[in-house]
Design a protein around this motif. Structure first.
Motif, short mmCIF file in Angstrom:
data_model
loop_
_atom_site.label_atom_id
_atom_site.label_comp_id
_atom_site.label_asym_id
_atom_site.label_seq_id
_atom_site.Cartn_x
_atom_site.Cartn_y
_atom_site.Cartn_z
N ALA A 174 11.12 11.37 -25.31
CA ALA A 174 12.57 11.26 -25.08
C ALA A 174 13.30 10.99 -26.39
O ALA A 174 14.38 11.54 -26.64
N ARG A 175 12.71 10.15 -27.26
CA ARG A 175 13.36 9.83 -28.54
C ARG A 175 13.48 11.08 -29.41
O ARG A 175 14.52 11.31 -30.03
N LEU A 176 12.42 11.88 -29.46
CA LEU A 176 12.48 13.10 -30.26
C LEU A 176 13.53 14.06 -29.72
O LEU A 176 14.29 14.66 -30.49
N LYS A 177 13.60 14.17 -28.40
CA LYS A 177 14.62 15.03 -27.79
C LYS A 177 16.02 14.50 -28.11
O LYS A 177 16.93 15.27 -28.46
N ASP A 178 16.19 13.20 -28.03
CA ASP A 178 17.50 12.60 -28.34
C ASP A 178 17.87 12.83 -29.80
O ASP A 178 19.03 13.13 -30.11
N ASN A 179 16.91 12.69 -30.70
CA ASN A 179 17.16 12.93 -32.12
C ASN A 179 17.60 14.38 -32.36
O ASN A 179 18.51 14.65 -33.16
N THR A 180 16.91 15.29 -31.68
CA THR A 180 17.23 16.71 -31.84
C THR A 180 18.61 17.01 -31.27
O THR A 180 19.41 17.74 -31.89
N ASP A 181 18.93 16.42 -30.11
CA ASP A 181 20.27 16.60 -29.52
C ASP A 181 21.35 16.01 -30.44
O ASP A 181 22.43 16.61 -30.60
N LEU A 182 21.06 14.87 -31.05
CA LEU A 182 22.01 14.25 -31.97
C LEU A 182 22.25 15.16 -33.17
O LEU A 182 23.41 15.35 -33.60
N ALA A 183 21.18 15.73 -33.70
CA ALA A 183 21.32 16.65 -34.83
C ALA A 183 22.22 17.82 -34.47
O ALA A 183 23.12 18.19 -35.23
N LEU A 184 22.01 18.38 -33.30
CA LEU A 184 22.82 19.52 -32.84
C LEU A 184 24.29 19.12 -32.71
O LEU A 184 25.19 19.85 -33.15
N GLY A 207 26.11 19.12 -35.92
CA GLY A 207 26.26 20.39 -36.62
C GLY A 207 25.04 20.89 -37.36
O GLY A 207 25.13 21.87 -38.11
N VAL A 208 23.89 20.27 -37.14
CA VAL A 208 22.67 20.70 -37.82
C VAL A 208 22.21 22.04 -37.25
O VAL A 208 22.22 22.25 -36.04
N PHE A 209 21.79 22.95 -38.14
CA PHE A 209 21.30 24.26 -37.71
C PHE A 209 19.95 24.60 -38.34
O PHE A 209 19.39 25.65 -38.08
N GLY A 210 19.43 23.72 -39.20
CA GLY A 210 18.15 23.96 -39.85
C GLY A 210 17.67 22.71 -40.56
O GLY A 210 18.30 21.66 -40.50
N ALA A 211 16.53 22.85 -41.25
CA ALA A 211 15.94 21.72 -41.96
C ALA A 211 15.64 22.13 -43.39
O ALA A 211 15.27 23.29 -43.64
N PRO A 212 15.80 21.20 -44.32
CA PRO A 212 16.25 19.82 -44.11
C PRO A 212 17.77 19.73 -44.04
O PRO A 212 18.48 20.52 -44.65
N SER A 213 18.25 18.76 -43.29
CA SER A 213 19.68 18.47 -43.22
C SER A 213 19.87 17.00 -43.54
O SER A 213 19.17 16.14 -43.01
#
Length: 198
Positions: A155-165, A168-174
């Motif tokens: 859940a934490r990884l999903k939340d982190n990814t949702d937060l990035a989105l 405005g994150v679209f790639g790595a590294p950001s």
């Protein structure tokens, strides 16, 4: 308020590896803190419609040369992984789990995995190889696997990814300094400038 760089990353990105090798020094030299934000790059790509540069042959060939240029500039080792692209779902869950439950070993953990991928060219989609890499670095592979399968960690990884989105994150590294987004390890000079302004 202290100056902070938020580093959104996925182990499967060679440019994230390059940024990882430089950010601690930049933060030390600017009196800043570095905050690691694991995210799932596959989820970012799927939602934004972005894709790895390697998927475009001409761009992919250029990127390999450019990565080598930056590795020379940064004076770090880099060997492009022949197993690329890497499915990092389990790896990034492991990273998130170690960050949550073994924070004192977090940097050591991501260091051993980044090096396995981008210096030693190991196939971290192979369970036997992952076991070897972790044992060599003094980690308990079963403990890491258990963390990867923990529902709170997922859940934490999903939340982190949702937060990035959402940010405005679209790639790595950001990287973020405050609300300002900087994409790509080739923008670290702008990160430094932003930190010096704050």
């Amino acid at each position: 308020m202290s100056k902070t760089v938020e580093f959104f990353f996925d182990l499967g990105s060679p440019t994230a590896y390059l940024a990882y090798t430089q950010l601690p020094r930049i933060c030390a030299e600017t009196g800043s803190q570095l905050t690691y934000q694991p995210m799932l790059l596959g989820g970012i790509f799927k939602t934004t419609g972005n894709a790895s540069p390697i998927s475009i042959p001409a761009k992919g060939r250029y990127m390999l040369h450019d990565l080598a240029r930056f590795a020379r500039r940064y004076e770090v080792e880099l060997e492009f992984n022949p197993h690329f692209p890497i499915n990092t779902l389990l790896l990034m869950r492991a990273v998130t789990g170690v960050q949550m439950h073994l924070p004192e070993r977090f940097v050591e953990f991501i260091d051993c995995l980044f090096r396995a991928l981008w210096v030693e060219q190991r196939n971290l989609n192979d369970a036997v190889v992952i076991t070897q890499v972790l044992e060599r670095a003094g980690f308990d592979p079963q403990q890491v696997l258990d963390l990867s399968n923990d529902e709170e960690v997922k859940a934490r990884l999903k939340d982190n990814t949702d937060l990035a989105l959402k940010r405005g994150v679209f790639g790595a590294p950001s990287m973020f300094v405050g609300d300002e987004l900087f994409f790509g390890q080739d923008r670290l000079d702008f990160v430094r400038e932003a930190l010096e302004r704050h």
